[in-house]
Design a protein around this motif. Structure first.
Motif, PDB file in Angstrom:
ATOM      1  N   ILE A 179      60.050   4.718  75.308  1.00  0.00           N
ATOM      2  CA  ILE A 179      59.903   5.987  74.584  1.00  0.00           C
ATOM      3  C   ILE A 179      60.878   7.032  75.124  1.00  0.00           C
ATOM      4  N   ALA A 180      61.028   7.087  76.444  1.00  0.00           N
ATOM      5  CA  ALA A 180      61.941   8.059  77.059  1.00  0.00           C
ATOM      6  C   ALA A 180      63.384   7.813  76.622  1.00  0.00           C
ATOM      7  N   GLY A 181      63.745   6.566  76.328  1.00  0.00           N
ATOM      8  CA  GLY A 181      65.103   6.231  75.914  1.00  0.00           C
ATOM      9  C   GLY A 181      65.366   6.457  74.438  1.00  0.00           C
ATOM     10  N   MET A 182      64.333   6.777  73.679  1.00  0.00           N
ATOM     11  CA  MET A 182      64.494   7.013  72.245  1.00  0.00           C
ATOM     12  C   MET A 182      64.881   8.472  72.009  1.00  0.00           C
ATOM     13  N   GLY A 183      65.647   8.703  70.993  1.00  0.00           N
ATOM     14  CA  GLY A 183      65.977  10.079  70.619  1.00  0.00           C
ATOM     15  C   GLY A 183      64.778  10.736  69.947  1.00  0.00           C
ATOM     16  N   LYS A 184      64.884  12.050  69.755  1.00  0.00           N
ATOM     17  CA  LYS A 184      63.785  12.809  69.161  1.00  0.00           C
ATOM     18  C   LYS A 184      63.473  12.315  67.744  1.00  0.00           C
TER      19      LYS A 184
ATOM     20  N   THR B  11      51.303   6.276  62.777  1.00  0.00           N
ATOM     21  CA  THR B  11      50.216   7.064  62.178  1.00  0.00           C
ATOM     22  C   THR B  11      49.809   6.461  60.842  1.00  0.00           C
ATOM     23  N   HIS B  12      50.789   6.098  60.022  1.00  0.00           N
ATOM     24  CA  HIS B  12      50.490   5.483  58.721  1.00  0.00           C
ATOM     25  C   HIS B  12      49.837   4.109  58.898  1.00  0.00           C
ATOM     26  N   MET B  13      50.246   3.363  59.890  1.00  0.00           N
ATOM     27  CA  MET B  13      49.636   2.050  60.140  1.00  0.00           C
ATOM     28  C   MET B  13      48.178   2.203  60.568  1.00  0.00           C
TER      29      MET B  13
ATOM     30  N   ALA C  18      64.124   9.303  66.388  1.00  0.00           N
ATOM     31  CA  ALA C  18      63.550   7.949  66.443  1.00  0.00           C
ATOM     32  C   ALA C  18      62.093   7.998  66.898  1.00  0.00           C
ATOM     33  N   THR C  19      61.803   8.870  67.859  1.00  0.00           N
ATOM     34  CA  THR C  19      60.426   9.020  68.330  1.00  0.00           C
ATOM     35  C   THR C  19      59.539   9.538  67.212  1.00  0.00           C
ATOM     36  N   GLN C  20      60.011  10.516  66.456  1.00  0.00           N
ATOM     37  CA  GLN C  20      59.222  11.063  65.344  1.00  0.00           C
ATOM     38  C   GLN C  20      59.019  10.013  64.259  1.00  0.00           C
ATOM     39  N   ASN C  21      60.072   9.238  63.945  1.00  0.00           N
ATOM     40  CA  ASN C  21      59.939   8.166  62.951  1.00  0.00           C
ATOM     41  C   ASN C  21      58.917   7.129  63.392  1.00  0.00           C
ATOM     42  N   ALA C  22      58.962   6.758  64.667  1.00  0.00           N
ATOM     43  CA  ALA C  22      58.000   5.785  65.193  1.00  0.00           C
ATOM     44  C   ALA C  22      56.589   6.354  65.128  1.00  0.00           C
TER      45      ALA C  22
END
Length: 191
Positions: free
Chosen positions: A167-172, A183-185, A174-178
């Motif tokens: 998570i720390a290596g993801m951009g803002k 949330t939808h899942m 990408a984190t929001q998309n994930a």
């Protein structure tokens, strides 16, 4: 009975052993405080990476993640010498603090009778203690026994550290998309 797994056993190896084989025979019937060497052994055995076999199919990857989570929970339950309800109870107590048995039953999704049986097993293993409510002496509260929070945390810390590093290596973005996807899942599972 086979011998206990070696300290370098992988999580997959641990899944092949029953709870009685994973627990030290001296600990099987009574509570014994876990020492730092054993905590290190637990962390090492659960720190091995899990190979991914997904081919980019999101539903397939979700199923694989779900299967890995189930396997991980089975290993944790066996290592703690408990079952699914007992593990859920330990996690609830770790996250919510001392609770009455009826509240634990609701959160664990079981009847009060099943929770009572689970609490009896956890108490006989030395994982919990029962005490009276500080204000209403008629109420019983269930608490984690000394050393159990560290034991439960030790079983999840390596996985949590790996996930936090990802998570720390993801951009803002990408984190929001994930976060949106997950949330939808969750909503889809709830119906």
């Amino acid at each position: 009975m086979r011998s206990r797994p070696p300290s370098h056993a992988s999580v997959g190896d641990l899944a092949l052993f029953s709870a009685d084989e994973l627990l030290d025979p001296a600990e099987a019937g009574a509570s014994a405080p876990i020492d730092t060497a054993e905590l290190a052994e637990i962390r090492a055995s659960l720190a091995e990476p899990i190979p991914l076999t997904g081919d980019g199919d999101l539903i397939g990857l979700m199923r694989q993640l779900w299967a890995e989570q189930q396997r991980f929970e089975r290993v944790r339950a066996e290592r703690l010498g408990t079952d699914r309800i007992g593990l859920a109870t330990l996690d609830l107590l770790l996250n919510l603090g001392p609770q009455p048995p009826s509240v634990l039953a609701v959160h664990a999704g079981c009847s009060n009778a099943v929770m009572t049986l689970s609490l009896n097993r956890l108490e006989s293993r030395g994982h919990i203690v029962r005490g009276t409510h500080p204000i209403d002496q008629r109420k019983i509260l269930v608490l984690l026994a000394d050393g159990v929070p560290e034991l439960v945390e030790a079983l999840t810390a390596p996985r949590d550290a790996r996930m936090n590093a990802i998570i720390a290596g993801m951009g803002k973005r990408a984190t929001q998309n994930a976060a949106d996807f997950l949330t939808h899942m969750v909503e889809a599972h709830r119906g």
